[in-house]
Design a protein around this motif. Structure first.
Motif, PDB file in Angstrom:
ATOM      1  N   TRP A 201       3.566  -1.755  41.695  1.00 25.58           N
ATOM      2  CA  TRP A 201       2.812  -1.046  40.656  1.00 25.58           C
ATOM      3  C   TRP A 201       3.779  -0.645  39.553  1.00 25.58           C
ATOM      4  O   TRP A 201       4.984  -0.533  39.758  1.00 25.58           O
ATOM      5  CB  TRP A 201       2.108   0.179  41.234  1.00 25.58           C
ATOM      6  N   THR A 224      -5.895   5.921  37.869  1.00 19.29           N
ATOM      7  CA  THR A 224      -5.898   4.533  37.395  1.00 19.29           C
ATOM      8  C   THR A 224      -4.471   4.011  37.496  1.00 19.29           C
ATOM      9  O   THR A 224      -3.534   4.648  36.999  1.00 19.29           O
ATOM     10  CB  THR A 224      -6.383   4.442  35.944  1.00 19.29           C
ATOM     11  N   ARG A 226      -1.807   0.755  36.977  1.00 18.55           N
ATOM     12  CA  ARG A 226      -1.509  -0.554  36.396  1.00 18.55           C
ATOM     13  C   ARG A 226      -0.415  -1.200  37.239  1.00 18.55           C
ATOM     14  O   ARG A 226       0.626  -0.588  37.509  1.00 18.55           O
ATOM     15  CB  ARG A 226      -1.061  -0.440  34.946  1.00 18.55           C
ATOM     16  N   GLY A 230      -0.210  -6.816  35.822  1.00 19.56           N
ATOM     17  CA  GLY A 230      -1.194  -6.522  34.789  1.00 19.56           C
ATOM     18  C   GLY A 230      -2.530  -6.078  35.343  1.00 19.56           C
ATOM     19  O   GLY A 230      -3.367  -5.550  34.598  1.00 19.56           O
ATOM     20  N   LEU A 232      -5.440  -3.898  37.096  1.00 19.35           N
ATOM     21  CA  LEU A 232      -5.762  -2.477  37.047  1.00 19.35           C
ATOM     22  C   LEU A 232      -6.533  -2.085  38.296  1.00 19.35           C
ATOM     23  O   LEU A 232      -7.382  -2.845  38.775  1.00 19.35           O
ATOM     24  CB  LEU A 232      -6.601  -2.149  35.813  1.00 19.35           C
ATOM     25  N   THR A 341       0.793   9.802  31.730  1.00 20.12           N
ATOM     26  CA  THR A 341       1.001   8.588  32.512  1.00 20.12           C
ATOM     27  C   THR A 341       2.447   8.549  33.002  1.00 20.12           C
ATOM     28  O   THR A 341       3.371   8.834  32.240  1.00 20.12           O
ATOM     29  CB  THR A 341       0.697   7.348  31.662  1.00 20.12           C
TER      30      THR A 341
END
Length: 375
Positions: A201, A224, A226, A230, A232, A341
Motif C-alpha cells: 500500500w 480509503t 491507495r 494504483g 483503491l 493523508t
C-alpha cells in the motif's frame, strides 16, 4: 515421525484464544509436537488449563519456564500488552514463536522483535490465519499472475458485534493494553488478507469514532487506501454490527473476486464473476477451482511454520510481511488523529505514531464522542 524427537512446545497465556485456537492446532500436529508447559499469572486458570489439556508443567513466569523447559516452539496467547516481552525473551532463549495478533502495540515494539530474531531462526510468526486457507492462497496466485486482469477497486469490511459486557475485561478497548480498538483488534485479519492479495500500500486517509461502546479507543474506523499498483480500497472496521460479516471484494479488469465469511472461510465462501468480455469457460473454471480444501485456521498457519522450522527459513507472516499490516494500522490511526493523508514512507522512528498507535496525542476525543469524554 518414527525416530525423530518431538518438538517441545509451551503456551504462554491460558485464556480463551489458547484453548479455542492454539490447542486444537497443536493437537493436529501431535505426531510432531509435545506440549510440555504452560504459563499464566493466574494460578487457578493455569491449573484448569493444565488439567483440561493434560499439560505436564505450569509456571507463573515466562523466564522461569524458558529456563526450565528450553522449548523449541512457544505460542504467545497473552493480552496484547504482554506480547512483546514474551516474544523477545522466547526468541533470545532459542525458541521459535507463534504470537497472537496484534503481535505488539507499535512499530517500535515490532522492531524489537525483529532485532531478537537470528538468521536461520528462531523467528516469530504473527497469527494471520486468513492468508493460509487454500482458497485465499489460490486467489493470491491468480492476482499475482494477472489471471484476473489488473486490480482496480476493493472493498474490505469487518463488521462484527461486541457488546458492552465484552469491554468489561479491563485490558480491552484501552490504548495502553490492547493498542487500539477494532482496527487493530478485529479488522487486522481482513486487512492483512487484503494486503496479501493486493500487495504494497502507498497511502491512506481515515476517520475513526467512538459511537457507543465504553472504551478509550475507537469502536469504528473507515479508510480509503491507495495501493502501489494504483488500486483503491475502502476499509471499514466496526464492533457495532448486529448482523456480523467479514467481506472482501476486489474488482479487476477481467473479474470480480469476493469472499464472504465471519471468523474463517472455506473454498465455497469465495466467488468469481467474469467481466462480460471474458467468455472462455476453461479460464473461468480455473478461477473457480482452488486446490483441495484447507480452511483458514491456526492449524493451517502452524503447518507452514513447522515447515519453516524444518528448513531454517523465515516463516510466512513474519518480519517485513507482518510489519506491512501493522504499518497500515498505524497509518490509519495517524490519519484519523491528524486529519491528513498518511504515506507509508512517513512511518519512521521520528514519527510519534511509530512509538504509540495514538501518537501520544493529548486530550484526543474521537469524532462522534460526547463532549466531555476523555480518551
Amino acid at each position: 515421525m518414527n525416530g525423530t524427537p518431538k518438538l517441545r512446545a509451551a503456551v504462554i497465556g491460558t485464556g480463551g484464544i489458547a484453548e479455542q485456537r492454539h490447542l486444537p492446532a497443536l493437537r493436529s500436529a501431535a505426531d510432531r509436537i509435545q506440549v510440555v508447559a504452560a504459563v499464566d499469572v493466574d494460578p487457578e486458570r493455569l491449573a484448569r488449563f493444565r488439567d483440561t489439556h493434560r499439560v505436564p508443567r505450569g509456571y507463573r513466569s515466562t523466564a522461569e519456564m524458558l529456563a526450565a523447559e528450553e522449548p523449541d516452539l512457544v505460542h504467545v496467547c497473552t493480552p496484547p500488552f504482554a506480547h512483546v516481552d514474551a516474544v523477545v525473551h522466547s526468541l533470545r532463549a532459542g525458541a521459535w514463536v507463534l504470537v497472537e495478533k496484534p503481535a505488539c502495540l507499535s512499530l517500535a515494539e515490532h522492531d524489537r522483535i525483529s532485532e531478537a530474531e537470528r538468521d536461520g531462526g528462531p523467528y516469530a510468526s504473527v497469527v494471520c490465519q486468513h492468508r493460509f486457507g487454500s482458497a485465499g492462497r489460490h486467489a493470491a496466485r491468480l492476482l499475482a499472475e494477472g489471471q484476473l486482469g489488473r486490480p482496480l477497486v476493493a472493498d474490505c469490511r469487518t463488521t462484527w458485534f461486541r457488546d458492552h459486557a465484552y469491554y468489561q475485561v479491563p485490558w480491552r478497548g484501552r490504548w495502553h493494553t490492547e493498542g487500539g480498538g477494532p482496527t487493530v483488534g478485529h479488522g487486522i485479519h481482513q486487512m492483512d488478507l487484503l494486503l496479501e492479495l493486493l500487495g504494497d500500500w502507498a497511502e491512506i486517509h481515515a476517520v475513526t469514532a467512538r459511537l457507543d461502546r465504553d472504551v478509550d479507543t475507537e469502536d469504528v474506523s473507515m479508510a480509503t487506501v491507495r495501493f502501489a499498483s494504483g488500486a483503491l480500497a475502502s476499509v471499514v472496521n466496526s464492533v457495532l454490527c448486529p448482523r456480523e460479516e467479514s467481506y472482501l471484494r476486489i474488482d479487476c479488469t477481467d473479474a470480480t473476486v469476493e469472499l464472504t465469511h465471519l471468523y474463517g472461510y472455506g473454498n465455497a465462501d469465495w466467488r468469481y464473476t467474469p467481466a462480460p468480455h471474458v467468455t472462455d469457460p476453461d479460464r473461468i473454471r480455473r478461477w473457480r477451482t482452488p486446490p483441495a480444501q484447507v480452511r483458514s485456521s491456526h492449524t493451517a498457519q502452524l503447518d507452514l511454520l513447522l515447515e519453516a522450522m524444518d528448513t531454517g527459513r523465515r516463516p510466512p507472516a513474519s518480519g517485513d510481511s507482518a510489519r506491512r499490516t501493522l504499518e497500515l494500522v498505524t497509518a490509519l490511526y495517524e490519519s484519523a488523529f491528524t486529519g491528513r493523508t498518511v504515506g507509508r514512507h512517513e512511518l519512521t522512528p521520528d514519527d510519534p505514531f511509530y512509538h504509540h498507535l495514538h501518537g501520544n496525542t493529548p486530550g484526543w476525543v474521537p469524532s462522534g464522542t460526547e463532549e466531555g469524554s476523555t480518551a
